[in-house]
Design a protein around this motif. Structure first.
Motif, mmCIF file in Angstrom:
data_model
loop_
_atom_site.group_PDB
_atom_site.id
_atom_site.type_symbol
_atom_site.label_atom_id
_atom_site.label_comp_id
_atom_site.label_asym_id
_atom_site.label_seq_id
_atom_site.Cartn_x
_atom_site.Cartn_y
_atom_site.Cartn_z
ATOM 1 N N ARG A 89 -7.419 -1.197 15.525
ATOM 2 C CA ARG A 89 -7.724 -2.167 14.466
ATOM 3 C C ARG A 89 -8.724 -1.587 13.483
ATOM 4 O O ARG A 89 -8.644 -1.880 12.278
ATOM 5 C CB ARG A 89 -8.245 -3.476 15.065
ATOM 6 N N LEU A 90 -9.660 -0.754 13.936
ATOM 7 C CA LEU A 90 -10.608 -0.136 13.012
ATOM 8 C C LEU A 90 -9.873 0.726 11.992
ATOM 9 O O LEU A 90 -10.209 0.713 10.794
ATOM 10 C CB LEU A 90 -11.638 0.696 13.774
ATOM 11 N N ALA A 91 -8.880 1.490 12.444
ATOM 12 C CA ALA A 91 -8.097 2.301 11.504
ATOM 13 C C ALA A 91 -7.434 1.410 10.452
ATOM 14 O O ALA A 91 -7.465 1.710 9.253
ATOM 15 C CB ALA A 91 -7.052 3.114 12.258
ATOM 16 N N LEU A 92 -6.837 0.309 10.883
ATOM 17 C CA LEU A 92 -6.212 -0.628 9.943
ATOM 18 C C LEU A 92 -7.253 -1.262 9.019
ATOM 19 O O LEU A 92 -7.012 -1.426 7.815
ATOM 20 C CB LEU A 92 -5.467 -1.709 10.705
ATOM 21 N N GLN A 93 -8.401 -1.620 9.568
ATOM 22 C CA GLN A 93 -9.438 -2.256 8.758
ATOM 23 C C GLN A 93 -9.954 -1.319 7.667
ATOM 24 O O GLN A 93 -10.133 -1.723 6.515
ATOM 25 C CB GLN A 93 -10.593 -2.711 9.648
ATOM 26 N N LEU A 94 -10.187 -0.059 8.029
ATOM 27 C CA LEU A 94 -10.671 0.891 7.032
ATOM 28 C C LEU A 94 -9.602 1.154 5.971
ATOM 29 O O LEU A 94 -9.912 1.287 4.778
ATOM 30 C CB LEU A 94 -11.097 2.189 7.707
ATOM 31 N N ALA A 95 -8.345 1.223 6.404
ATOM 32 C CA ALA A 95 -7.260 1.391 5.432
ATOM 33 C C ALA A 95 -7.167 0.185 4.510
ATOM 34 O O ALA A 95 -6.944 0.323 3.300
ATOM 35 C CB ALA A 95 -5.940 1.623 6.169
ATOM 36 N N TYR A 96 -7.333 -1.002 5.067
ATOM 37 C CA TYR A 96 -7.287 -2.228 4.269
ATOM 38 C C TYR A 96 -8.425 -2.260 3.251
ATOM 39 O O TYR A 96 -8.239 -2.643 2.083
ATOM 40 C CB TYR A 96 -7.357 -3.440 5.192
ATOM 41 N N ARG A 97 -9.607 -1.817 3.689
ATOM 42 C CA ARG A 97 -10.755 -1.768 2.766
ATOM 43 C C ARG A 97 -10.474 -0.788 1.629
ATOM 44 O O ARG A 97 -10.731 -1.086 0.451
ATOM 45 C CB ARG A 97 -12.013 -1.365 3.537
ATOM 46 N N LEU A 98 -9.926 0.379 1.975
ATOM 47 C CA LEU A 98 -9.622 1.368 0.937
ATOM 48 C C LEU A 98 -8.525 0.857 0.004
ATOM 49 O O LEU A 98 -8.627 0.993 -1.225
ATOM 50 C CB LEU A 98 -9.201 2.686 1.584
ATOM 51 N N GLU A 99 -7.481 0.269 0.572
ATOM 52 C CA GLU A 99 -6.407 -0.285 -0.244
ATOM 53 C C GLU A 99 -6.936 -1.378 -1.171
ATOM 54 O O GLU A 99 -6.507 -1.481 -2.331
ATOM 55 C CB GLU A 99 -5.316 -0.844 0.664
ATOM 56 N N SER A 100 -7.869 -2.184 -0.685
ATOM 57 C CA SER A 100 -8.451 -3.241 -1.508
ATOM 58 C C SER A 100 -9.214 -2.659 -2.694
ATOM 59 O O SER A 100 -9.231 -3.243 -3.786
ATOM 60 C CB SER A 100 -9.379 -4.121 -0.669
ATOM 61 N N GLU A 101 -9.857 -1.517 -2.468
ATOM 62 C CA GLU A 101 -10.603 -0.856 -3.538
ATOM 63 C C GLU A 101 -9.657 -0.178 -4.528
ATOM 64 O O GLU A 101 -9.847 -0.265 -5.743
ATOM 65 C CB GLU A 101 -11.561 0.181 -2.940
ATOM 66 N N LEU A 102 -8.654 0.505 -4.030
ATOM 67 C CA LEU A 102 -7.740 1.259 -4.888
ATOM 68 C C LEU A 102 -6.661 0.379 -5.494
ATOM 69 O O LEU A 102 -6.131 0.675 -6.567
ATOM 70 C CB LEU A 102 -7.062 2.375 -4.078
ATOM 71 N N GLY A 103 -6.326 -0.682 -4.784
ATOM 72 C CA GLY A 103 -5.187 -1.507 -5.157
ATOM 73 C C GLY A 103 -3.919 -0.967 -4.534
ATOM 74 O O GLY A 103 -3.714 0.247 -4.469
ATOM 75 N N PRO A 104 -3.051 -1.845 -4.022
ATOM 76 C CA PRO A 104 -1.783 -1.383 -3.441
ATOM 77 C C PRO A 104 -0.858 -0.870 -4.539
ATOM 78 O O PRO A 104 -1.088 -1.092 -5.728
ATOM 79 C CB PRO A 104 -1.221 -2.649 -2.781
ATOM 80 N N VAL A 105 0.195 -0.184 -4.130
ATOM 81 C CA VAL A 105 1.209 0.242 -5.094
ATOM 82 C C VAL A 105 1.881 -1.001 -5.664
ATOM 83 O O VAL A 105 2.335 -1.871 -4.923
ATOM 84 C CB VAL A 105 2.251 1.150 -4.416
ATOM 85 N N THR A 106 1.934 -1.096 -6.975
ATOM 86 C CA THR A 106 2.551 -2.259 -7.618
ATOM 87 C C THR A 106 3.753 -1.878 -8.471
ATOM 88 O O THR A 106 4.558 -2.735 -8.836
ATOM 89 C CB THR A 106 1.538 -3.011 -8.506
ATOM 90 N N ARG A 107 3.888 -0.589 -8.808
ATOM 91 C CA ARG A 107 5.019 -0.143 -9.615
ATOM 92 C C ARG A 107 5.838 0.833 -8.779
ATOM 93 O O ARG A 107 5.539 2.025 -8.707
ATOM 94 C CB ARG A 107 4.545 0.516 -10.919
ATOM 95 N N TRP A 108 6.854 0.295 -8.115
ATOM 96 C CA TRP A 108 7.706 1.099 -7.254
ATOM 97 C C TRP A 108 8.859 1.692 -8.052
ATOM 98 O O TRP A 108 9.176 1.207 -9.143
ATOM 99 C CB TRP A 108 8.237 0.231 -6.103
ATOM 100 N N PRO A 109 9.496 2.724 -7.529
ATOM 101 C CA PRO A 109 10.640 3.304 -8.244
ATOM 102 C C PRO A 109 11.748 2.271 -8.439
ATOM 103 O O PRO A 109 11.909 1.352 -7.633
ATOM 104 C CB PRO A 109 11.112 4.425 -7.302
ATOM 105 N N GLN A 110 12.514 2.452 -9.509
ATOM 106 C CA GLN A 110 13.634 1.570 -9.806
ATOM 107 C C GLN A 110 14.953 2.341 -9.631
ATOM 108 O O GLN A 110 15.010 3.544 -9.886
ATOM 109 C CB GLN A 110 13.540 1.043 -11.235
#
Length: 462
Positions: free
Chosen positions: A438-459
């Motif tokens: 869960r710590l690995a997921l939590q740290l990834a979630y924190r980083l994703e929250s800072e960077l923002g998830p991918v929002t423009r996927w390939p078409q």
């Protein structure tokens, strides 16, 4: 945001609130798949009729307020190495006897229990032994971000399907990076848990199943289903009561190791280094202490395990007729052939390097709470390559950041850390101590929250 870009977490919220039904989602998903598949070849045994039928049944249950499970109405794919009862397991190669599986593998069983809609299986290379999307059985799988590029492997179809948004949830397997590598090259979240956290059958040292999703929340959602015990896996962990959706974490005071050198293999391309350094700086600004780390891998470790795996693969190939061996993807037979020349002592010495990795990875956490590193050393490689090096004598030069954590059994997660100037994803990896999934997921979630998830996927191509 396109409906195809919705996460599984958002889909389920829409179902609960009555704003969307599984049938409506599937009615959009199927033509989207039909537009993409001729270009990327990610899916095996895609069954649109069964998917529509399952979606209609799920819609009726949601309308009654009686969903049958926590993943009711959400499509999911499984790597074809993961057994589905009554379906054959080609192992990516034309030489496999196509015998229907007698029972569901543990991940399949857990997803059925939670009412996910298993809509397809995803492609993989011959025997799952290439970090690539080339297969003598499935053909070539391509990366949606750029079709001349490889999605990586061996969970190649899952990586391509995730990037093309062919549903939100995909399950791969990982013995040296096969979930995290395609996740990095395809812009996904790919999570390899602690060995035994997700039971798998057949089990093998270092082999894990893991989520491949568009965001960390969806990876955690899948963990709640997949991380239930199953007696068929002798490496399984005891049942746990982890709250996988509890992803918020305070990083103040955490010591975060920063590992920028794999110790051997390919040099890391500068945009990837910059992405990792930027990610580490975000944690530092949030209160974490950064600790420079030396590599855990050595050339002796990598070459030793290479020898052991050659011997293991040659054992499998030696049971085939010469004419059959010629039908296997050539890079596999070229690589494995030296396994016939290795002595028993050579093979045992090679296997012992996995134990050396286990010692080195355990020691790496003596002074840090978690580690951040690149996932891959390179940004991209051609679609027809069997490995980034495409060299049968040096096939694992890209595994320095991923392989040791399989042998050490630590949880490791890759997520998108940004894009190159050419618009290609850059993978950042976070590793936690054994059992601290869960710590690995939590740290990834924190980083994703800072960077923002991918929002423009390939078409899909026009």
């Amino acid at each position: 945001m396109s409906l195809m870009d919705w996460s599984a977490t958002r889909l389920l919220a829409g179902y609960r609130q009555g704003r969307l039904s599984p049938t409506e989602y599937v009615d959009t998903l199927i033509p989207h798949i039909e537009r993409w598949e001729p270009h990327i070849n990610a899916l095996y045994e895609f069954d649109d009729k069964t998917l529509r039928r399952d979606a209609e049944a799920a819609t009726r249950r949601w309308q009654r307020g009686e969903p049958a499970g926590p993943l009711e109405g959400v499509p999911v794919t499984l790597k074809e190495l993961i057994a589905i009862k009554g379906r054959v397991i080609p192992q990516g190669t034309v030489v496999t006897d196509l015998v229907p599986a007698a029972e569901d593998a543990p991940p399949t069983a857990r997803l059925r229990e939670d009412s996910a809609m298993i809509m397809a299986r995803t492609t993989c290379p011959d025997f799952g032994m290439l970090s690539s999307g080339v297969s003598s059985f499935h053909g070539t799988t391509r990366n949606p971000w750029r079709l001349i590029n490889n999605p990586g492997g061996s969970s190649s179809g899952a990586g391509a399907a995730g990037a093309a948004r062919l549903g939100p949830l995909h399950v791969g397997t990982d013995i040296g990076g096969s979930v995290r590598l395609p996740a990095a090259w395809c812009g996904l979240v790919g999570f390899k848990p602690t060995l035994g956290r997700i039971p798998i059958d057949p089990w093998y040292p270092g082999r894990c199943a893991g989520p491949m999703t568009g965001c960390v929340e969806d990876a955690a959602l899948l963990m709640a289903s997949l991380a239930r015990t199953d007696r068929r896996d002798a490496t399984r962990l005891p049942p746990s009561d982890i709250d996988w959706q509890a992803l918020d974490v305070d990083v103040r005071g955490l010591r975060l190791g920063v590992m920028l050198d794999a110790g051997c293999g390919m040099a890391v391309e500068s945009p990837i280094l910059e992405a990792v350094e930027s990610a580490a700086a975000l944690f530092e600004r949030a209160g974490a202490e950064l600790v420079p780390m030396v590599p855990v891998m050595t050339r002796q470790m990598l070459d030793g395990l290479d020898n052991f795996w050659r011997a293991r693969q040659w054992k499998a190939l030696s049971g085939l007729q010469a004419a059959q061996r010629e039908r296997v993807f050539p890079l596999i037979t070229q690589w494995a052939a030296r396994g016939a020349e290795l002595s028993a002592v050579d093979a045992v010495a090679g296997f012992e390097q996995s134990l050396a990795m286990q010692r080195a990875t355990a020691t790496a956490f003596d002074g840090v709470d978690a580690i951040i590193s690149p996932t891959t050393p390179n940004i991209a490689f051609p679609a027809d390559y069997g490995h980034p090096s495409n060299d049968p004598e040096h096939p694992f030069e890209h595994l320095g950041f991923t392989l040791p954590w399989n042998m050490g059994e630590q949880p490791a997660i890759s997520l998108n850390g940004g894009f190159s100037r050419d618009g290609l994803p850059l993978g950042v990896q976070i590793i936690a101590p054994r059992f601290a999934d869960r710590l690995a997921l939590q740290l990834a979630y924190r980083l994703e929250s800072e960077l923002g998830p991918v929002t423009r996927w390939p078409q899909p191509p026009a």
